[in-house]
Design an enzyme around this catalytic site. Sequence first.
Site, PDB file in Angstrom:
ATOM      1  N   GLY A 143      23.067  14.539  40.251  1.00  0.00           N
ATOM      2  CA  GLY A 143      22.927  13.170  40.734  1.00  0.00           C
ATOM      3  C   GLY A 143      22.398  12.183  40.226  1.00  0.00           C
ATOM      4  O   GLY A 143      22.031  11.923  39.614  1.00  0.00           O
ATOM      5  N   LEU A 144      23.642  11.505  40.708  1.00  0.00           N
ATOM      6  CA  LEU A 144      23.996   9.803  40.582  1.00  0.00           C
ATOM      7  C   LEU A 144      24.112   8.647  41.066  1.00  0.00           C
ATOM      8  O   LEU A 144      23.308   8.358  41.294  1.00  0.00           O
ATOM      9  CB  LEU A 144      25.120   9.613  39.380  1.00  0.00           C
ATOM     10  CG  LEU A 144      25.160   8.475  38.352  1.00  0.00           C
ATOM     11  CD1 LEU A 144      23.908   7.973  37.732  1.00  0.00           C
ATOM     12  CD2 LEU A 144      26.505   8.312  37.538  1.00  0.00           C
ATOM     13  N   GLY A 150      26.453   3.498  44.402  1.00  0.00           N
ATOM     14  CA  GLY A 150      27.487   4.019  44.386  1.00  0.00           C
ATOM     15  C   GLY A 150      28.157   3.961  43.340  1.00  0.00           C
ATOM     16  O   GLY A 150      28.286   4.267  41.799  1.00  0.00           O
ATOM     17  N   LEU A 253      30.719  11.644  33.162  1.00  0.00           N
ATOM     18  CA  LEU A 253      32.026  11.444  34.423  1.00  0.00           C
ATOM     19  C   LEU A 253      33.308  11.589  33.730  1.00  0.00           C
ATOM     20  O   LEU A 253      34.158  11.546  34.270  1.00  0.00           O
ATOM     21  CB  LEU A 253      30.858  10.050  34.750  1.00  0.00           C
ATOM     22  CG  LEU A 253      30.118  10.015  35.618  1.00  0.00           C
ATOM     23  CD1 LEU A 253      29.471   8.789  36.317  1.00  0.00           C
ATOM     24  CD2 LEU A 253      30.312  11.083  36.614  1.00  0.00           C
ATOM     25  N   GLY A 353      57.609  17.983  58.951  1.00  0.00           N
ATOM     26  CA  GLY A 353      57.514  16.984  60.548  1.00  0.00           C
ATOM     27  C   GLY A 353      56.226  17.782  60.591  1.00  0.00           C
ATOM     28  O   GLY A 353      55.323  17.599  60.206  1.00  0.00           O
ATOM     29  N   GLU A 377      33.444  10.076  41.525  1.00  0.00           N
ATOM     30  CA  GLU A 377      34.019   9.817  40.027  1.00  0.00           C
ATOM     31  C   GLU A 377      34.475   8.665  40.032  1.00  0.00           C
ATOM     32  O   GLU A 377      34.831   8.496  38.998  1.00  0.00           O
ATOM     33  CB  GLU A 377      34.960  11.100  39.696  1.00  0.00           C
ATOM     34  CG  GLU A 377      34.448  12.333  40.077  1.00  0.00           C
ATOM     35  CD  GLU A 377      32.501  13.002  39.538  1.00  0.00           C
ATOM     36  OE1 GLU A 377      32.515  12.055  38.870  1.00  0.00           O
ATOM     37  OE2 GLU A 377      32.632  14.147  39.979  1.00  0.00           O
ATOM     38  N   GLY A 378      34.510   7.164  41.077  1.00  0.00           N
ATOM     39  CA  GLY A 378      34.826   6.146  40.401  1.00  0.00           C
ATOM     40  C   GLY A 378      36.115   6.574  41.340  1.00  0.00           C
ATOM     41  O   GLY A 378      37.170   7.012  41.161  1.00  0.00           O
ATOM     42  N   ASP A 381      39.125   1.286  43.279  1.00  0.00           N
ATOM     43  CA  ASP A 381      39.474  -0.230  42.258  1.00  0.00           C
ATOM     44  C   ASP A 381      38.377  -0.023  41.163  1.00  0.00           C
ATOM     45  O   ASP A 381      39.053  -0.650  40.507  1.00  0.00           O
ATOM     46  CB  ASP A 381      39.174  -0.473  43.649  1.00  0.00           C
ATOM     47  CG  ASP A 381      39.868  -0.820  44.918  1.00  0.00           C
ATOM     48  OD1 ASP A 381      41.025  -0.541  44.777  1.00  0.00           O
ATOM     49  OD2 ASP A 381      39.482  -1.038  45.925  1.00  0.00           O
TER      50      ASP A 381
END
Length: 398
Positions: A143-144, A150, A253, A353, A377-378, A381
């Site tokens: 949990g981060l 974010g 991470l 297709g 995980e990042g 950008d």
Amino acid sequence: MSISKRNFTDEFESLDFYAIDDLLAEEHQLIRSSIRDFVKKEITPFIEDWAERNHFPEEIVKKFGQAGVFGPTLPEKYGGGGLDYIAYGLIMQEIERGDSGMRSTASVQGSLVMYPIHAYGSEEQRNRYLPKLASGEMLGCFGLTEPNHGSNPAGMETNFKDMGDHYLLNGAKMWISNAPKADLAVGWAKNEEGRIHGLIAERGMEGFTTPETHGKWSLRASSTGELVFSDVKIPKENLLPNKSGLGGPLGCLDKARYGIAWGAIGAAMDCYDAAKRYALEREQFGKPVAGFQLIQKKLAEMLTEITKAQLINWKLGKMMDEGKASTAQISLAKRNSVETALNVAREARQIHGGMGITGDYPIMRHMMNLESVVTYEGTHDIHLLILGAEITGIPAFK
């Protein structure tokens, strides 16, 4: 219920255009073969059905444990495999070749739950949790990310207070893989001085709930949810004692991003293999579409980019084993692999297709999954800006 062609056979053949297998030890190749066989038996015959039904197969957790994919780099005394990072990368590659959501389950368990308990935890915590996590008897989550934080985890609002004989934890986390089914969570929170620590919250603790996230069009075979902490009493022995500060979760991470770098290329390899096979079988204008210049261009570019990424991942694995890989180097590989995989998936979809949007082939599922992988995980950008800061010495995200 209709069953797709993928439910019957998995004819995947790996590509190794630059003979990278020559760089692998025999043990690495045996491990890869073992996990590839596991995926062909336990994942690919069922994954299209799981994804279509938005179903997380809970039985896969113990099967993963039996296959040795949880914490493979951790010491054997705690249930790990004692393997190196090349082996870990190959395991993640093979699992994500089956499905990104399945790799997420394994990656979170090993890199984001078992790793911090081993690296930052007490010996009592290691002995209490790691063997059960390694075997799949227990499932964990990390949990981060929070509703308001974010890409900026330092701004987290989740907090805990020292109540004398326990800690009182409050806050919320979101977009948490494994959360709805997890037996425990390694959650990150600030103490009263604003210092970040890891704490282990266990299912059944009063005030700790894990609402499931619904409506996903990506990672549909993975279980995703929230962590809600409402005056949760955390025993003091559940604090990870050997690390504080943002470096704790960021160190986890790094390990997860490394696994993603290999895993995403597994998805790319599956899309390439499916596209090549389809192009050789599908006929238009009296010959296989593989005989047309534009199709060959697409296949050649896929092969080139996958081969480049394979070489980057192998070199990064060697640096990981030597303890020399930097966060920026891991960011480069994660960013490159996911971008490569997304481009390969999109080109593969065009080769197929209209059939490329159906569950008879894995392309659209991989493409949708990778839209999550490019963000978690990042974000794509943020990894670019990590590299920019490394190049210039000037952080652009502050």
